[in-house]
Design an enzyme around this catalytic site. Structure first.
Site, PDB file in Angstrom:
ATOM      1  N   GLY A  70       0.811  -1.210   0.000  1.00 45.90           N
ATOM      2  CA  GLY A  70       0.000   0.000   0.000  1.00 45.90           C
ATOM      3  C   GLY A  70       0.846   1.262   0.000  1.00 45.90           C
ATOM      4  O   GLY A  70       0.536   2.235  -0.691  1.00 45.90           O
ATOM      5  N   SER A  71       1.927   1.261   0.764  1.00 45.50           N
ATOM      6  CA  SER A  71       2.765   2.463   0.861  1.00 45.50           C
ATOM      7  C   SER A  71       3.337   2.839  -0.494  1.00 45.50           C
ATOM      8  O   SER A  71       3.285   4.004  -0.901  1.00 45.50           O
ATOM      9  CB  SER A  71       3.908   2.240   1.859  1.00 45.50           C
ATOM     10  OG  SER A  71       3.402   1.936   3.138  1.00 45.50           O
ATOM     11  N   ASN A 151      -7.798   3.958   8.771  1.00 47.32           N
ATOM     12  CA  ASN A 151      -7.264   2.753   9.401  1.00 47.32           C
ATOM     13  C   ASN A 151      -7.398   2.753  10.917  1.00 47.32           C
ATOM     14  O   ASN A 151      -7.412   1.703  11.532  1.00 47.32           O
ATOM     15  CB  ASN A 151      -5.800   2.540   9.000  1.00 47.32           C
ATOM     16  CG  ASN A 151      -4.970   3.797   9.123  1.00 47.32           C
ATOM     17  OD1 ASN A 151      -5.294   4.829   8.527  1.00 47.32           O
ATOM     18  ND2 ASN A 151      -3.908   3.734   9.902  1.00 47.32           N
ATOM     19  N   SER A 199      -3.537  -3.181  -0.573  1.00 45.64           N
ATOM     20  CA  SER A 199      -2.440  -3.960   0.010  1.00 45.64           C
ATOM     21  C   SER A 199      -2.913  -5.353   0.393  1.00 45.64           C
ATOM     22  O   SER A 199      -3.965  -5.500   1.032  1.00 45.64           O
ATOM     23  CB  SER A 199      -1.924  -3.227   1.250  1.00 45.64           C
ATOM     24  OG  SER A 199      -0.972  -4.022   1.912  1.00 45.64           O
ATOM     25  N   GLY A 200      -2.140  -6.374   0.006  1.00 48.36           N
ATOM     26  CA  GLY A 200      -2.540  -7.768   0.214  1.00 48.36           C
ATOM     27  C   GLY A 200      -2.763  -8.168   1.661  1.00 48.36           C
ATOM     28  O   GLY A 200      -3.685  -8.922   1.972  1.00 48.36           O
ATOM     29  N   HIS A 201      -1.928  -7.667   2.567  1.00 47.47           N
ATOM     30  CA  HIS A 201      -1.989  -8.203   3.936  1.00 47.47           C
ATOM     31  C   HIS A 201      -3.130  -7.649   4.780  1.00 47.47           C
ATOM     32  O   HIS A 201      -3.282  -8.029   5.939  1.00 47.47           O
ATOM     33  CB  HIS A 201      -0.634  -8.038   4.639  1.00 47.47           C
ATOM     34  CG  HIS A 201      -0.274  -6.647   5.063  1.00 47.47           C
ATOM     35  ND1 HIS A 201      -0.378  -6.245   6.370  1.00 47.47           N
ATOM     36  CD2 HIS A 201       0.203  -5.583   4.378  1.00 47.47           C
ATOM     37  CE1 HIS A 201       0.031  -4.988   6.468  1.00 47.47           C
ATOM     38  NE2 HIS A 201       0.392  -4.564   5.269  1.00 47.47           N
ATOM     39  N   THR A 237      11.870  -7.912 -11.027  1.00 47.37           N
ATOM     40  CA  THR A 237      11.178  -9.173 -11.283  1.00 47.37           C
ATOM     41  C   THR A 237       9.977  -9.305 -10.352  1.00 47.37           C
ATOM     42  O   THR A 237      10.091  -9.084  -9.153  1.00 47.37           O
ATOM     43  CB  THR A 237      12.156 -10.351 -11.100  1.00 47.37           C
ATOM     44  OG1 THR A 237      13.249 -10.139 -11.983  1.00 47.37           O
ATOM     45  CG2 THR A 237      11.491 -11.684 -11.397  1.00 47.37           C
ATOM     46  N   CYS A 324       2.218   2.126  13.212  1.00 47.71           N
ATOM     47  CA  CYS A 324       3.388   2.889  12.791  1.00 47.71           C
ATOM     48  C   CYS A 324       3.810   3.906  13.843  1.00 47.71           C
ATOM     49  O   CYS A 324       4.964   4.274  13.927  1.00 47.71           O
ATOM     50  CB  CYS A 324       3.092   3.634  11.498  1.00 47.71           C
ATOM     51  SG  CYS A 324       2.162   2.647  10.356  1.00 47.71           S
TER      52      CYS A 324
HETATM   53  C1  LIG Z   1      -1.667  -0.597   6.037  1.00 47.14           C
HETATM   54  C2  LIG Z   1      -1.993   0.659   5.354  1.00 47.14           C
HETATM   55  C3  LIG Z   1      -1.117   1.229   4.408  1.00 47.14           C
HETATM   56  C4  LIG Z   1       0.242   0.655   4.115  1.00 47.14           C
HETATM   57  O1  LIG Z   1       0.175  -0.559   3.421  1.00 47.14           O
HETATM   58  P1  LIG Z   1       1.489  -1.484   3.379  1.00 47.14           P
HETATM   59  O2  LIG Z   1       1.137  -2.577   2.442  1.00 47.14           O
HETATM   60  O3  LIG Z   1       1.703  -1.965   4.778  1.00 47.14           O
HETATM   61  O4  LIG Z   1       2.604  -0.633   2.879  1.00 47.14           O
HETATM   62  C5  LIG Z   1      -1.507   2.371   3.757  1.00 47.14           C
HETATM   63  N1  LIG Z   1      -2.704   2.943   4.001  1.00 47.14           N
HETATM   64  C6  LIG Z   1      -3.564   2.438   4.898  1.00 47.14           C
HETATM   65  C7  LIG Z   1      -4.890   3.100   5.099  1.00 47.14           C
HETATM   66  C8  LIG Z   1      -3.244   1.287   5.604  1.00 47.14           C
HETATM   67  O5  LIG Z   1      -4.104   0.798   6.489  1.00 47.14           O
END
Ligand SMILES: *Cc1c(COP(=O)(O)O)cnc(C)c1O
Length: 396
Positions: A70-71, A151, A199-201, A237, A324
């Site tokens: 996501g970042s 978040n 973001s996948g996680h 890659t 964070c």
């Molecule tokens: C977790 C999060 C991110 C960052 O995503 P990463 O994959 O951990 O870099 C960015 N924005 C929001 C709103 C998030 O909750």
């Protein structure tokens, strides 16, 4: 067994996601850029993952770029839109005060380079209005970047209305949808979203992988120089196992979106109801519209850090502020943005639920939090002052 209630920080990978990754570690391990069969098989898998991700968003496959998370997607979207703007002499950006740091810190960097940023007030309810966005748009505005759902406090912005205004006024619209994807129904075309980060996680996929949707016609700027992967928009890659895991998790989440939403929001509302019984506490952010799994409270007279540690002793994984910033003593910028005074913002707790949580866990958490808050208040000099009338309560 520990209760995991920190799904906004990260989620446990689903069996579906893990299973989807395994073949791409040893069996199909080719480099998608290689011309031989092993490479082309990997490339087909990559393309199918791109189709899956696109279809969950109502996008086309060629509008999806895979990133490291996501970042990175947030950085790339914002730097692209502002580079396009700068070429036309447009150096004004509209955002909010409570974005994720991946957005806020990128904007701060741009401010040092001569861009001007309007940070819209998110009010006590944690929401901006489309009218406020409209009023802030100027001749030189090149980008509106507003998160889909927050978040920390889970409030959901009027994305389709903001998208419609940006389209009408010809301003690029990016949304950090990391908390929304896999949890809320998204249609980038109907909602007029130009760029969207995911973001996948955050939806039971692997960490270190994400994607950026970019509406066709917008020329994305690469942050990494190198090979021509991702159509020259992201060198390096491709992390095929992670991409396959993310696509599988995303499909699973989108296929079960409605039932999960119903189940998880029932857990959320029950937990909010139980925690509201604790004296001098307040829910952070409007109750609706809110992410199905988000519960965030401030408790007067205590420190969020102590609350977290004692809950951890009870086997409950929660969060105060965002992952964070925890570890630093500054109160959460999100809680300050919704107008919580410092002393109250310090006493915050986020419990973020998912479909793996149960009602028994919710009741156990409600009891655990009530007990720990009572214990901490018995030891708190601030609480004693409040009770003796030497200080006024901020939360009634
Ligand atoms: C977790 C999060 C991110 C960052 O995503 P990463 O994959 O951990 O870099 C960015 N924005 C929001 C709103 C998030 O909750």
């Amino acid at each position: 067994m520990a209760i995991y209630a920190d799904n906004a920080a990260t989620t446990r990978m689903s069996d579906t996601a893990v299973k989807a990754m395994l073949p791409y570690m040893q069996e199909v391990f080719g480099n998608p850029s290689s011309l031989h069969t092993a490479g082309q098989t990997a490339k087909e898998a990559l393309n199918s993952a791109r189709e899956t991700v696109a279809s969950c968003l109502g996008a086309e496959a060629k509008e999806i770029i895979f990133t490291s998370g996501g970042s990175e997607a947030d950085n790339q979207a914002i730097l692209t839109a502002t580079a396009i703007g700068a070429r036309k002499g447009k150096k004004h950006i509209i955002s909010t005060a409570f974005e994720h740091h991946a957005v806020l810190h990128t904007l701060q960097k741009l401010e040092k380079q001569g861009f001007e940023v309007t940070y819209l007030d998110v009010h006590e309810n944690g929401l901006v209005t489309a009218q406020e966005v409209s009023d802030a748009i100027r001749e030189d505005t090149c980008l509106v970047t507003i998160m889909y759902a927050n978040n920390e406090i889970g409030t959901i912005q009027p994305i389709a209305e903001i998208g419609a205004i940006c389209k009408e006024k010809g301003v690029l619209f990016h949304t950090d949808a990391v908390q929304a994807v896999g949890h809320l129904h998204i249609d980038v075309k109907a909602q007029n979203i130009d760029m969207l980060s995911l973001s996948g996680h955050k939806f039971h996929g692997p960490k270190g992988v994400g994607a950026l949707y970019v509406r066709k016609g917008i020329l994305l700027m690469s942050l990494i120089e190198g090979g021509a992967q991702e159509r020259g928009k992201r060198a390096g890659t491709e992390n095929i196992p992670a991409i396959m895991g993310m696509a599988a998790a995303m499909k699973e989440a989108c296929d079960h979106l409605e039932e999960n939403h119903k189940y998880v929001s029932h857990l959320r509302d029950t937990l909010i109801g139980e925690l509201s019984k604790i004296p001098h506490c307040a829910l952070n952010g409007a109750k609706e519209p809110r992410l199905p799994g988000n519960v965030n409270f401030c408790f007067e007279g205590i420190e969020g850090e102590s609350l977290l540690l004692l809950l951890d002793d009870l086997g409950i994984c929660a969060s105060s502020g965002s992952a964070c910033t925890s570890g630093s003593l500054d109160p959460s910028h999100v809680l300050l943005a919704i107008g919580r005074p410092h002393e109250v913002a310090h006493g915050s707790l986020r419990l973020s639920l998912c479909e793996e949580n149960t009602m028994d866990e919710v009741m156990e958490m409600a009891k655990g939090v009530a007990d720990v808050v009572a214990l901490l208040r018995r030891m708190s000099p601030v609480w004693r002052d409040l009770q003796e009338g030497k200080r006024n309560y901020v939360i009634q």
